[in-house]
Design a protein around this motif. Structure first.
Motif, PDB file in Angstrom:
ATOM      1  N   HIS A 164       0.957  -1.518  -0.047  1.00  9.73           N
ATOM      2  CA  HIS A 164       0.211  -0.085  -0.094  1.00  9.73           C
ATOM      3  C   HIS A 164       0.656   0.886   0.277  1.00  9.73           C
ATOM      4  CE1 HIS A 164      -3.386  -2.215   1.121  1.00  9.73           C
ATOM      5  NE2 HIS A 164      -2.583  -3.089   1.681  1.00  9.73           N
ATOM      6  N   ILE A 165       0.673   2.428  -0.973  1.00 17.55           N
ATOM      7  CA  ILE A 165       0.984   3.579  -1.106  1.00 17.55           C
ATOM      8  C   ILE A 165       0.544   4.755  -0.627  1.00 17.55           C
ATOM      9  CG2 ILE A 165       2.469   5.634  -2.589  1.00 17.55           C
ATOM     10  CD1 ILE A 165       4.816   2.739  -1.241  1.00 17.55           C
ATOM     11  N   ASN A 166      -0.287   4.907   0.453  1.00 18.52           N
ATOM     12  CA  ASN A 166      -1.147   5.130   1.213  1.00 18.52           C
ATOM     13  C   ASN A 166      -1.600   6.703   0.254  1.00 18.52           C
ATOM     14  OD1 ASN A 166      -0.678   3.692   3.165  1.00 18.52           O
ATOM     15  ND2 ASN A 166       0.667   5.102   4.588  1.00 18.52           N
ATOM     16  N   PRO A 167      -0.942   7.623  -0.013  1.00 16.03           N
ATOM     17  CA  PRO A 167      -1.606   8.397  -1.053  1.00 16.03           C
ATOM     18  C   PRO A 167      -2.298   8.241  -2.439  1.00 16.03           C
ATOM     19  CG  PRO A 167       0.855   9.667   0.102  1.00 16.03           C
ATOM     20  CD  PRO A 167       0.958   7.701   0.591  1.00 16.03           C
ATOM     21  N   TRP A 168      -1.518   7.024  -2.811  1.00 20.87           N
ATOM     22  CA  TRP A 168      -2.427   6.565  -4.215  1.00 20.87           C
ATOM     23  C   TRP A 168      -3.603   6.502  -3.579  1.00 20.87           C
ATOM     24  CZ3 TRP A 168       2.702   3.478  -6.651  1.00 20.87           C
ATOM     25  CH2 TRP A 168       4.138   3.781  -6.153  1.00 20.87           C
ATOM     26  N   GLU A 169      -4.320   5.473  -2.354  1.00 17.48           N
ATOM     27  CA  GLU A 169      -5.770   4.993  -2.202  1.00 17.48           C
ATOM     28  C   GLU A 169      -6.288   5.999  -1.788  1.00 17.48           C
ATOM     29  OE1 GLU A 169      -4.577   2.464   0.786  1.00 17.48           O
ATOM     30  OE2 GLU A 169      -3.503   0.692  -0.300  1.00 17.48           O
TER      31      GLU A 169
END
Length: 342
Positions: A164-169
């Motif tokens: 998980h790349i948090n900003p991409w989500e």
């Protein structure tokens, strides 16, 4: 006139750090991760032109050499600043700086997975401006480097793969390809201004700076995404003028002074051959430090950001029309409907 070769860049910001660790950027399904990225080469643009004039090779067009045995910067992601067409900007807190610099407040620009090539190009423009004295940190934010890492190489604190790349989500803006560039044979979303086949007559890559770059043929891969980050000086809010409404209207005197300062910024940047290409109010942000401009002998109140669609001309006595056209069209844009997003 054409610049003579610089033995070094005027700002040391871009030559300080070779690696970057960001806390809070990603995680596995079980644990948080500290993601480490390495300094990466930028992506040169071809020469933009109005007149087809043969010019000698300019070695300053090359991407900056990557610093060796440089410092390490460790950051923690804090608050979201904004989301744009290609990326997301976040405030960061400095956890550790092995260079022990007196750093300003910082932010990062993290691109969406399909735009790594675009951020590599933006990094090149920051490098080009750092080769000129009195531009970086004066008319643009200070830039501390372009860093990348494949997602597959990232592990959490217990050695599990990061998933998980948090900003991409949290992406909410999903740009559509420019209809003028639409090509049924391929996805054109990632195209830079010099990519469309129909535009090739306006660019010259005879020196091979673009075609010889690894980024030229790079394409994003959903199965193997690349994390790409620019580290920049954090600035203030973008420009808002409450006295201007769609359809025009008279500007108050103090607002015209603000616009005049922005026109001076554009004159400064264009005087290096860099043509911003997207001069809108959201790409003009408030300066947070008073740094005297050597050309205007005063501190500008604003800074220009977001050079991902910029182009560059060569300024020489042999091709004066390129410079005249670039300067006139760029300065004219400030205060016009396009600037306000109408």
């Amino acid at each position: 006139m054409d610049a003579s070769p610089h033995p070094e860049i005027y700002s040391t910001d871009l030559s300080t750090y070779t690696s970057l660790t960001i806390h809070g950027l990603g995680s596995s399904d079980e644990n948080p991760a500290e993601i480490t990225l390495l300094r990466s080469e930028s992506f040169p643009a071809p020469r933009s032109l109005e007149d087809v004039v043969s010019l000698p090779r300019d070695e300053n067009w090359a991407p900056l050499s990557l610093p060796k045995d440089g410092a390490h910067l460790e950051l923690e992601l804090t608050d979201s600043i904004s989301e744009g067409r290609i990326g997301l900007a976040y405030s960061v807190r400095v956890i550790n700086d092995s260079a022990n610099l007196n750093l300003p407040d910082l932010c990062i620009k993290l691109v969406k997975p399909e735009f790594g090539r675009t951020l590599a190009r933006e990094a090149w423009f920051y490098e080009q401006l750092a080769r000129e004295q009195g531009y970086e940190g004066v008319v643009t934010p200070r830039c501390f480097g372009f860093f990348t890492v494949p997602l597959k190489d990232c592990l959490d604190v217990e050695g599990r793969p990061v998933s998980h790349i948090n900003p991409w989500e949290n992406i909410t803006i999903h740009p559509e390809p420019d209809p003028d560039w639409a090509d049924k044979r391929e996805d054109t979303l990632w195209w830079l201004p010099d990519d469309p086949p129909s535009y090739q007559e306006y660019y010259d890559d005879s020196d091979g700076w673009k075609s010889g770059s690894p980024w030229n043929k790079w394409r994003s891969s959903p199965s193997d995404p690349l994390i790409c980050v620019l580290v920049l000086e954090k600035l203030g809010k973008f420009y808002i003028c409450e006295n201007i409404r769609p359809g025009g209207g008279k500007q108050e005197d103090h607002e015209e002074l603000e616009l005049d300062d922005m026109r001076d910024l554009v004159r400064d940047v264009t005087s290096t051959g860099v043509v911003h290409g997207d001069l809108r109010f959201r790409n003009v942000v408030r300066a947070t430090r008073d740094v005297v401009c050597p050309r205007h002998e005063r501190a500008h109140r604003w800074r220009l950001i977001d050079f991902d669609t910029a182009t560059r001309i060569r300024i020489t006595p042999e091709n004066p029309e390129d410079f005249r056209y670039a300067m006139k069209s760029s300065v004219w844009t400030i205060g016009q409907p396009y600037f306000w997003g109408w």
